[in-house]
Design a protein around this motif. Structure first.
Motif, short mmCIF file in Angstrom:
data_model
loop_
_atom_site.label_atom_id
_atom_site.label_comp_id
_atom_site.label_asym_id
_atom_site.label_seq_id
_atom_site.Cartn_x
_atom_site.Cartn_y
_atom_site.Cartn_z
N GLU A 53 -3.92 3.13 3.55
CA GLU A 53 -2.65 3.48 4.25
C GLU A 53 -1.27 4.00 3.61
O GLU A 53 -0.54 2.59 4.12
CB GLU A 53 -2.91 2.92 5.58
CG GLU A 53 -3.94 3.45 6.41
CD GLU A 53 -3.56 3.49 8.34
OE1 GLU A 53 -2.96 3.63 8.47
OE2 GLU A 53 -4.58 2.11 8.38
N PRO A 54 -1.10 4.21 2.64
CA PRO A 54 0.37 4.03 1.75
C PRO A 54 1.32 4.46 2.38
O PRO A 54 0.73 5.81 3.14
CB PRO A 54 -0.25 4.98 0.33
CG PRO A 54 -1.55 5.32 0.77
CD PRO A 54 -2.42 4.61 1.96
N MET A 60 6.28 0.62 -1.85
CA MET A 60 4.99 -0.75 -1.35
C MET A 60 5.67 -1.99 -2.14
O MET A 60 5.35 -3.32 -1.04
CB MET A 60 3.73 -0.26 -1.00
CG MET A 60 3.22 -1.59 0.05
SD MET A 60 1.52 -1.32 -0.64
CE MET A 60 1.15 0.60 -0.29
N HIS A 61 5.27 -2.03 -3.31
CA HIS A 61 6.10 -3.01 -4.22
C HIS A 61 7.40 -3.44 -4.11
O HIS A 61 7.43 -3.69 -5.12
CB HIS A 61 5.38 -3.47 -5.10
CG HIS A 61 3.44 -2.55 -4.84
ND1 HIS A 61 3.14 -4.37 -4.03
CD2 HIS A 61 2.83 -2.09 -4.82
CE1 HIS A 61 1.60 -3.77 -3.63
NE2 HIS A 61 1.59 -2.76 -3.85
N HIS A 62 7.99 -3.58 -3.22
CA HIS A 62 9.32 -3.46 -3.77
C HIS A 62 9.92 -4.18 -4.33
O HIS A 62 9.91 -5.71 -3.86
CB HIS A 62 10.52 -3.27 -2.47
CG HIS A 62 9.69 -3.73 -1.39
ND1 HIS A 62 10.79 -4.76 -0.54
CD2 HIS A 62 8.93 -3.59 -0.40
CE1 HIS A 62 9.74 -5.65 0.13
NE2 HIS A 62 8.58 -4.29 0.67
N TYR A 108 3.70 0.93 -9.67
CA TYR A 108 4.59 1.46 -10.33
C TYR A 108 5.50 2.19 -9.95
O TYR A 108 6.89 2.90 -9.96
CB TYR A 108 4.69 2.47 -11.43
CG TYR A 108 2.97 2.30 -12.68
CD1 TYR A 108 3.36 1.71 -14.01
CD2 TYR A 108 1.64 2.68 -12.61
CE1 TYR A 108 2.49 0.99 -15.23
CE2 TYR A 108 0.92 1.94 -13.37
CZ TYR A 108 1.21 0.90 -15.14
OH TYR A 108 0.39 0.26 -15.81
N GLY A 109 6.08 1.76 -8.72
CA GLY A 109 6.71 2.80 -7.70
C GLY A 109 6.13 3.26 -6.60
O GLY A 109 7.25 3.54 -5.45
N GLY A 110 4.86 3.61 -6.60
CA GLY A 110 4.24 4.35 -5.51
C GLY A 110 4.86 5.12 -5.26
O GLY A 110 4.86 6.47 -6.31
N HIS A 423 3.26 -6.02 -6.28
CA HIS A 423 2.91 -6.76 -8.00
C HIS A 423 3.06 -4.94 -8.89
O HIS A 423 3.90 -3.92 -7.97
CB HIS A 423 1.45 -6.98 -8.45
CG HIS A 423 0.66 -5.25 -8.56
ND1 HIS A 423 0.45 -4.27 -9.33
CD2 HIS A 423 0.04 -4.32 -7.13
CE1 HIS A 423 0.00 -3.51 -8.96
NE2 HIS A 423 -0.05 -3.25 -7.45
N LEU A 424 3.49 -5.24 -9.88
CA LEU A 424 3.98 -4.58 -11.27
C LEU A 424 3.49 -4.81 -12.45
O LEU A 424 2.81 -6.23 -12.80
CB LEU A 424 5.36 -5.99 -11.23
CG LEU A 424 6.46 -5.40 -12.33
CD1 LEU A 424 6.85 -4.04 -11.42
CD2 LEU A 424 7.85 -6.33 -12.11
N PHE A 425 3.48 -3.75 -12.70
CA PHE A 425 2.72 -3.96 -14.26
C PHE A 425 3.36 -3.60 -14.82
O PHE A 425 4.46 -3.42 -15.38
CB PHE A 425 1.42 -2.38 -14.41
CG PHE A 425 0.17 -3.09 -13.49
CD1 PHE A 425 -0.73 -3.62 -13.03
CD2 PHE A 425 0.27 -2.04 -12.57
CE1 PHE A 425 -1.62 -3.54 -12.56
CE2 PHE A 425 -0.62 -1.65 -11.56
CZ PHE A 425 -1.71 -2.23 -11.81
#
Ligand code: ADP
Length: 561
Positions: A53-54, A60-62, A108-110, A423-425
Motif C-alpha cells: 500500500e504505497p 516511503m524510503h525517505h 529510487y524515490g517512490g 533502502h536505496l539502490f
C-alpha cells in the motif's frame, strides 16, 4: 512560518502564493473531478505505507526529512484529454508537475517529486486498461496503471500463458510503463524492458499528443477514422511490431526524462518457449567471483545463458531469509568468518547464481550440459533444481517463478534486514569481466564496512554488460543510519566514477551528482539535454531536475543537494 490558510498545502510549489495555488487547485478539480484531487495539508497525512500500500505523496524510503521530497497535491486524470488539460493548466499557472504511474519506484524515490511542492500527476489511478493482448504478434498495449501483477492475472484468466509470457522484475507491483521508461530490468530472455517496448503515445509538455514509430501513421484498415478523438484512434497495425517508423527515432528521449508523459506503450511478450527449467549454482568461496564472471561472459554473449541471470552475494540471500539481528548483535557489517558460517547454515554459497533454461527438453539438455561443464571448473560448485531446495523461503523457488514471468513479492524481505528497514539502490554498469567485478565488489565492501552497512548486492547480467545492484538498507527512523546511507552512496558514486563506472538509474537525492559524472567533452551531452528541454518545455514545468536536467527557469546551482 506564515500562518497557513485553510486548503494550503504543507509545501507550496516554488514561487507560488497561497492564492495562486488555490486557484490552480480549483481549476484542476474542474478538469479531473474533485475526487481525483488531493491536497497534502498536514504532516500527519504523510504516511509512509508499505510496498503493498504505497503512498502517492512522498518517498516511503525517505533519506532526508519525510516532508522534503513531497508533492503539494496529487491529481489523477481520468483519460488522455485530462492529462493534456493538466499540462496546459500547469503551463498557465507556472506550476511544476511530476508524473508517475504507480509510485512504487522503490529505492529510487517512490512517487516523490524532485522539486518539493510539485503536483504529483497520478496516472495509474484511473488510466489502467490493458488495451490489447495480441498472441500472434506476441505483444500487449497498456496504459500507465497496468502493473505486472495485473497483466499476469489477465494472462492467467484468459489462459494466455500457453501462448505468451510476460517478463517481470523482482517485485510484481510496479507499472509496466513506469518500469520501462525508467529502463528497469527483469530476468527472462526479455529482461531489458526498454529494449522490448514497441510504440509510445506521449503527451508533450505543451499538452500536444503524439504517437511514435509506426503509430505516427494513420491506418484506416485498422479502423482509424475522422471524428474520433486522437487518443481513441486505433493504432497502426504495425505500431507494436516495428519500433522505428520513419525519420529520427524519438522514443529514447522519453525515458528517464522530463520531456513527455507516456500514456500508452506497447510491450513485447515472449512466446511460450515450450519448456522451462530454473536452476541455481552455488560457489563456496568469496574469491570465486573472478572466475565465475569469466565463465559467465562467453556463455551469456553467445546466449547459451538465455535469460538475464543474476549472481547474488550471500548477504542478499541471507537477508531474504532473516533480519540481521538473527545472525549477529553487532552494529558492523558482517565479517567473512560470519558470512562463511551463514553460508554453511543456509546451505548456500558465498555467491549464488540463478538462471533458467527455455525450450523443449532436448534443447534444455544440451544447454544444461554446456553450462554444467563450464561451471564445474570451479571447485565446490553445486547445482540445484527447485525440487532440490525444500527449505522455507527458498530463493531458488521464488526465482523459478520470476524467471518464467510469474510476479512475486518474496524479495521484499531483504528490506527488513534492519529495523524500520528502508533502502536505496546504488547501481553502476560494468564490463562482464572478473577484474571489473572484483574491483567493484572490493570498493563496495570497503565503503559499506566504513559506513557500518551491509553490502547486499548482485550482478545482473545483460546482453553485453552487468548492472551491479547494491541495496543500501538503512533504518529510516534513525537519523544516523540515514546519514551513513547518504554518505555511502555519494562516496561510491565518486569512487566508481574514477574507474569510468556510471549508474544506470538513481534516487532523486543524487541525480545531480550522477549527471555530473557523465561529463565528456565539457558536459556536451548535458548541454544537448538542456537545449531539448528548453525548447520542448520553455516554462520548465514538467519534472524539473529529473536526472539532473534543470530548465532555464531554475537556478540550477541553488537546487543541487
Ligand atoms: P513503478 O512502476 O515502479 O511504480 P513509478 O510509477 O513510481 O514506478 O514511476 C517511476 C518514475 O518513472 C516516475 O517517478 C517518473 O519519473 C517516471 N514515469 C513513470 N510513469 C511515467 C509516465 N507514464 N510518463 C513519464 N514518466 C513516467
Amino acid at each position: 512560518a506564515a500562518a497557513k490558510a485553510p486548503g494550503d498545502p504543507l509545501v507550496l510549489p516554488p514561487n507560488t502564493s497561497s492564492e495562486h495555488f488555490q486557484n490552480f487547485i480549483k481549476r484542476a478539480r474542474e478538469i479531473t473531478g474533485s475526487e481525483n484531487v488531493f491536497v497534502v495539508e498536514r504532516e500527519d497525512q504523510l504516511v509512509d505505507g508499505t510496498y503493498m500500500e504505497p503512498n502517492k505523496t512522498h518517498d516511503m524510503h525517505h533519506l532526508f526529512d519525510r516532508s522534503y521530497f513531497t508533492s503539494s497535491a496529487t491529481v489523477a486524470p481520468r483519460n488522455v484529454p485530462e492529462v493534456q488539460a493538466m499540462m496546459r493548466l500547469c503551463n498557465e499557472f507556472d506550476i511544476p508537475v511530476w508524473p508517475f504511474s504507480i509510485g512504487r519506484n522503490t529505492g529510487y524515490g517512490g512517487a516523490a517529486p524532485r522539486v518539493p511542492g510539485s503536483i504529483g500527476l497520478n496516472l495509474g489511478k484511473n488510466m489502467n486498461r490493458i488495451l490489447e493482448v495480441n498472441t500472434d504478434g506476441a505483444y500487449a498495449l497498456v496504459e500507465p496503471g497496468v502493473t505486472y501483477y495485473d497483466m499476469h492475472q489477465y494472462l492467467e484468466k484468459h489462459n494466455l500463458r500457453e501462448k505468451v509470457w510476460l517478463d517481470v522484475p523482482d517485485l510484481g507491483g510496479g507499472s509496466i510503463i513506469g518500469n520501462a521508461v525508467e529502463r528497469g530490468v527483469g530476468y527472462s530472455p526479455y529482461g531489458d524492458h526498454w529494449m522490448m517496448h514497441c510504440g509510445l503515445e506521449v503527451v508533450l509538455p505543451n499538452g500536444e499528443l503524439i504517437r511514435t514509430g509506426m503509430g505516427a501513421m494513420p491506418d484506416r484498415t485498422a479502423g482509424h477514422r475522422d471524428g474520433l478523438r486522437p487518443d481513441e484512434q486505433p493504432g497502426n497495425r504495425a505500431w507494436q511490431l516495428f519500433n522505428y517508423g520513419f525519420g529520427p527515432y524519438n522514443d529514447g528521449i522519453f525515458t528517464q526524462s522530463s520531456l513527455g508523459i507516456v500514456v500508452k506503450m506497447g510491450i513485447w511478450l515472449m512466446p511460450n518457449p515450450g519448456g522451462y527449467q530454473a536452476y541455481m549454482i552455488t560457489f563456496p568461496r568469496d574469491e570465486d567471483l573472478h572466475q565465475v564472471i569469466e565463465i559467465i561472459r562467453p556463455l551469456r554473449v553467445q546466449m547459451v545463458l538465455q535469460n538475464v541471470p543474476t549472481l547474488r552475494s550471500l548477504s542478499m540471500d541471507a537477508a531474504v531469509h532473516h533480519p540481521k539481528s538473527y545472525y549477529t548483535d553487532s552494529d558492523e557489517a558482517l565479517t567473512d568468518a560470519q558470512l562463511d558460517k551463514i553460508a554453511k547454515d543456509l546451505d548456500l554459497g558465498r555467491w549464488n547464481f540463478y538462471g533458467a533454461l527455455y525450450g523443449p527438453e532436448p534443447i534444455r539438455n544440451v544447454l544444461w550440459s554446456v553450462i554444467k561443464e563450464s561451471f564445474s571448473k570451479i571447485p565446490g560448485a553445486k547445482f540445484y533444481f527447485p525440487e532440490d531446495r525444500t527449505e522455507e523461503n527458498s530463493i531458488l523457488r521464488t526465482r523459478a517463478q520470476t524467471l518464467q514471468g510469474i510476479p512475486t513479492y518474496d524479495e521484499l524481505r531483504w528490506i527488513d534486514w534492519l529495523p524500520n528497514g528502508a533502502h536505496l539502490f546504488f547501481s553502476p554498469i560494468s564490463k562482464i569481466t572478473g577484474d571489473d567485478a572484483v574491483l567493484q565488489y572490493q570498493i563496495t565492501r570497503k565503503r559499506c564496512e566504513e559506513a557500518g552497512l551491509e553490502a547486499i548486492c548482485d550482478f545482473v547480467v545483460g546482453m553485453r554488460e552487468m548492472h551491479h545492484i547494491v541495496c543500501i538498507v538503512f533504518n529510516r527512523e534513525d537519523p544516523e543510519s540515514k546519514r551513513r546511507a547518504l554518505w555511502l552512496i555519494r562516496t561510491l558514486i565518486d569512487d566508481c566514477a574514477k574507474y569510468g563506472w556510471g549508474e544506470y538509474r538513481t534516487h532523486l537525492a543524487v541525480m545531480d551528482q550522477i549527471a555530473n559524472t557523465y561529463n565528456f567533452n565539457d558536459n556536451a551531452q548535458m548541454k544537448l539535454n538542456e537545449q531539448i528541454k528548453n525548447s520542448l518545455d520553455p516554462k520548465g514545468i514538467l519534472a524539473p531536475g529529473k536526472n539532473g536536467i534543470w530548465p532555464q527557469s531554475y537556478h540550477k546551482d541553488s537546487w543541487v543537494l
